[in-house]
Motif scaffolding. Structure first.
Motif, mmCIF file in Angstrom:
data_model
loop_
_atom_site.group_PDB
_atom_site.id
_atom_site.type_symbol
_atom_site.label_atom_id
_atom_site.label_comp_id
_atom_site.label_asym_id
_atom_site.label_seq_id
_atom_site.Cartn_x
_atom_site.Cartn_y
_atom_site.Cartn_z
ATOM 1 N N THR A 1 0.845 -1.183 0.000
ATOM 2 C CA THR A 1 0.000 0.000 0.000
ATOM 3 C C THR A 1 0.883 1.237 0.000
ATOM 4 O O THR A 1 1.706 1.419 0.899
ATOM 5 C CB THR A 1 -0.935 0.003 1.221
ATOM 6 O OG1 THR A 1 -1.786 -1.161 1.166
ATOM 7 C CG2 THR A 1 -1.805 1.239 1.236
ATOM 8 N N TYR A 2 0.677 2.084 -1.018
ATOM 9 C CA TYR A 2 1.507 3.273 -1.195
ATOM 10 C C TYR A 2 0.678 4.536 -0.955
ATOM 11 O O TYR A 2 -0.512 4.604 -1.286
ATOM 12 C CB TYR A 2 2.096 3.305 -2.604
ATOM 13 C CG TYR A 2 3.018 2.136 -2.887
ATOM 14 C CD1 TYR A 2 4.370 2.198 -2.566
ATOM 15 C CD2 TYR A 2 2.512 0.955 -3.445
ATOM 16 C CE1 TYR A 2 5.206 1.118 -2.806
ATOM 17 C CE2 TYR A 2 3.345 -0.128 -3.689
ATOM 18 C CZ TYR A 2 4.692 -0.040 -3.374
ATOM 19 O OH TYR A 2 5.526 -1.125 -3.604
ATOM 20 N N VAL A 3 1.351 5.538 -0.402
ATOM 21 C CA VAL A 3 0.718 6.818 -0.108
ATOM 22 C C VAL A 3 1.403 7.887 -0.950
ATOM 23 O O VAL A 3 2.622 8.072 -0.861
ATOM 24 C CB VAL A 3 0.825 7.154 1.393
ATOM 25 C CG1 VAL A 3 0.220 8.526 1.680
ATOM 26 C CG2 VAL A 3 0.133 6.077 2.228
ATOM 27 N N LYS B 1 -5.225 8.463 16.227
ATOM 28 C CA LYS B 1 -3.919 8.683 15.620
ATOM 29 C C LYS B 1 -2.994 7.500 15.901
ATOM 30 O O LYS B 1 -2.940 6.988 17.024
ATOM 31 C CB LYS B 1 -3.274 9.960 16.153
ATOM 32 C CG LYS B 1 -1.882 10.240 15.580
ATOM 33 C CD LYS B 1 -1.244 11.441 16.250
ATOM 34 C CE LYS B 1 0.175 11.682 15.725
ATOM 35 N NZ LYS B 1 1.090 10.566 16.022
ATOM 36 N N VAL B 2 -2.233 7.102 14.872
ATOM 37 C CA VAL B 2 -1.230 6.051 15.034
ATOM 38 C C VAL B 2 0.054 6.490 14.330
ATOM 39 O O VAL B 2 0.037 7.317 13.420
ATOM 40 C CB VAL B 2 -1.700 4.691 14.466
ATOM 41 C CG1 VAL B 2 -2.865 4.141 15.264
ATOM 42 C CG2 VAL B 2 -2.086 4.824 12.994
ATOM 43 N N GLY B 3 1.174 5.919 14.737
ATOM 44 C CA GLY B 3 2.453 6.215 14.103
ATOM 45 C C GLY B 3 2.894 7.650 14.307
ATOM 46 O O GLY B 3 2.273 8.430 15.033
ATOM 47 N N ASP C 1 2.708 0.881 6.368
ATOM 48 C CA ASP C 1 2.689 -0.358 7.148
ATOM 49 C C ASP C 1 1.233 -0.606 7.549
ATOM 50 O O ASP C 1 0.680 0.117 8.386
ATOM 51 C CB ASP C 1 3.571 -0.191 8.386
ATOM 52 C CG ASP C 1 3.622 -1.439 9.262
ATOM 53 O OD1 ASP C 1 2.678 -2.249 9.205
ATOM 54 O OD2 ASP C 1 4.584 -1.584 10.026
ATOM 55 N N THR C 2 0.601 -1.607 6.957
ATOM 56 C CA THR C 2 -0.828 -1.831 7.168
ATOM 57 C C THR C 2 -1.145 -2.526 8.490
ATOM 58 O O THR C 2 -2.311 -2.817 8.764
ATOM 59 C CB THR C 2 -1.422 -2.629 5.998
ATOM 60 O OG1 THR C 2 -0.676 -3.833 5.819
ATOM 61 C CG2 THR C 2 -1.387 -1.811 4.722
ATOM 62 N N LEU D 1 4.507 5.208 8.201
ATOM 63 C CA LEU D 1 4.840 5.605 6.844
ATOM 64 C C LEU D 1 6.356 5.612 6.663
ATOM 65 O O LEU D 1 7.088 6.186 7.469
ATOM 66 C CB LEU D 1 4.299 7.004 6.538
ATOM 67 C CG LEU D 1 2.770 7.138 6.473
ATOM 68 C CD1 LEU D 1 2.370 8.594 6.313
ATOM 69 C CD2 LEU D 1 2.203 6.298 5.338
ATOM 70 N N THR D 2 6.831 4.983 5.587
ATOM 71 C CA THR D 2 8.257 4.914 5.276
ATOM 72 C C THR D 2 8.496 5.492 3.890
ATOM 73 O O THR D 2 7.833 5.097 2.927
ATOM 74 C CB THR D 2 8.759 3.460 5.318
ATOM 75 O OG1 THR D 2 8.482 2.903 6.607
ATOM 76 C CG2 THR D 2 10.256 3.401 5.056
#
Length: 373
Positions: free
Chosen positions: A22-24, A355-357, A44-45, A50-51
């Motif tokens: 999955t890309y953002v 919120k996560v990450g 990261d699902t 986000l990387t």
């Protein structure tokens, strides 16, 4: 023999699932050609992290993005908010080489392009031009490049607000669920314009007996989305801070509800922006900019009507665009003025967000799109 066949099928299914990522994709108001104007991250699902994956420079103001159905190409509104200019651009996205490569550009057919969308067959691109109030449609070539304009329609009619509605301002270009109709919310004219779309014609936009749906005066219709069941459509109204819900069938919209995106205490200064529905069809989300900077959350009942169930701060200022991933697990918001991107995890039962990450920073980030490839 049956067991071997079952195991083979299971292997193919699981391999396909885990081979997809999955890309953002992030766009921006970026006039500095030495800076990264479009950035791509890997989501990261499991944790929502986000990387950084890749990026592209040498592009001016790629303010709105869309990804082709096959995930191989990215299309952008470029030269946005640039006087006497405006373009749409194509990029090839290569997940193996980790590259996003510029392919070509075409004139947008009007100043200040703000929205691009791709037909489900991957052969047509459409864009909305805000300042001059127009729409353009382009064939897409097999190599992902944008061909010259096939059609361009300009609109001049406005509405009652003397400051913002002296003329047409088309703010989005949305295909119907079957891609046989095409809708254009026009903030300046208080209309949702409509054409039939014939993908087999050289000029696919075809006038209909119902060329538009009139909204409330000073509504300022901005973005539009369809429910997964294809029976309902929802339009967010920037100037009025409302959402209008419609029954939908064969290109015709019939309004069934109008509901505020803001709490009752907010009486003016509306800047409602984006609107999306969760993949399961149970919840609708809408962003409010300006005084609130939040996401309004609504449940959707069995008749398509909305009920307000809460608000979630976007933890930044001016959330222009947000997106929900295809699994429905995450919602990602982009805040233009604070230049930050926030990942929220959705509660499938309540629709609420958490919120996560860690947040990602990108100057003047204006758009976020998510695609599983």
């Amino acid at each position: 023999m049956k067991n071997k066949t079952f195991l083979a099928l299971l292997f193919l299914v699981t391999t396909n699932i885990f081979s997809q990522n999955t890309y953002v994709f992030l766009g921006s108001y970026n006039r500095d050609k030495t800076a990264e104007a479009i950035q791509v991250y890997l989501l990261d699902t499991l944790r929502g992290k986000l990387t950084k994956f890749t990026s592209v420079k040498n592009i001016v103001n790629p303010s709105y993005l869309t990804v082709s159905p096959n995930g191989k190409y990215v299309y952008a509104c470029t030269d946005t908010k640039t006087p006497n200019a405006g373009s749409v651009s194509s990029f090839e996205f290569n997940t193996t080489a980790k590259t996003l490569t510029f392919l070509n550009s075409q004139r947008s057919g009007g100043e200040n392009p703000v929205y691009v969308s791709v037909h489900k067959n991957g052969k047509w691109l459409a864009n909305a031009n805000y300042t001059e109030g127009s729409v353009s449609v382009y064939p897409l070539l097999e190599n992902g490049k944008i061909d010259s304009i096939a059609q361009n329609f300009q609109y001049m009619d406005g509405s009652v607000n003397k400051e913002r509605q002296t003329r047409s301002h088309v703010h989005s270009a949305v295909f119907s669920p079957k891609c046989d109709y095409f809708f254009l919310p026009d903030l300046g004219a208080d209309k949702i314009r409509c054409y039939a779309f014939d993908e087999n014609q050289k000029k696919p936009l075809v006038e209909t007996q119902n060329p538009f749906t009139k909204t409330d005066l000073e509504a300022g219709p901005r973005h539009f989305t369809f429910h997964p069941n294809q029976k309902w459509g929802y339009c967010i109204e920037e100037m009025a801070g409302q959402i209008s819900a419609y029954n939908y069938e064969n290109g015709i919209l019939n309004k069934i509800q109008r509901i505020a995106t803001h709490p009752e205490k907010i009486k003016e200064g509306f800047e409602s922006s984006d609107i999306h529905i969760s993949p399961d069809g149970k919840f609708l989300y809408a962003t409010n900019r300006g005084k609130e900077n939040n996401i309004a959350i609504f449940s959707i009942d069995e008749n398509g009507l909305l009920k307000s169930i809460g608000y979630q701060s976007t933890l930044g200022k001016h959330p222009r665009i947000f997106a929900i991933d295809e699994s429905g697990k995450f919602l990602i918001a982009s805040n233009v003025l604070t230049g930050n991107i926030i990942v929220f995890k959705r509660d499938f039962k309540t629709g609420l967000l958490k919120k996560v990450g860690k947040q990602i920073k990108m100057q003047n980030v204006s758009c976020v799109q998510i695609k599983q490839i």
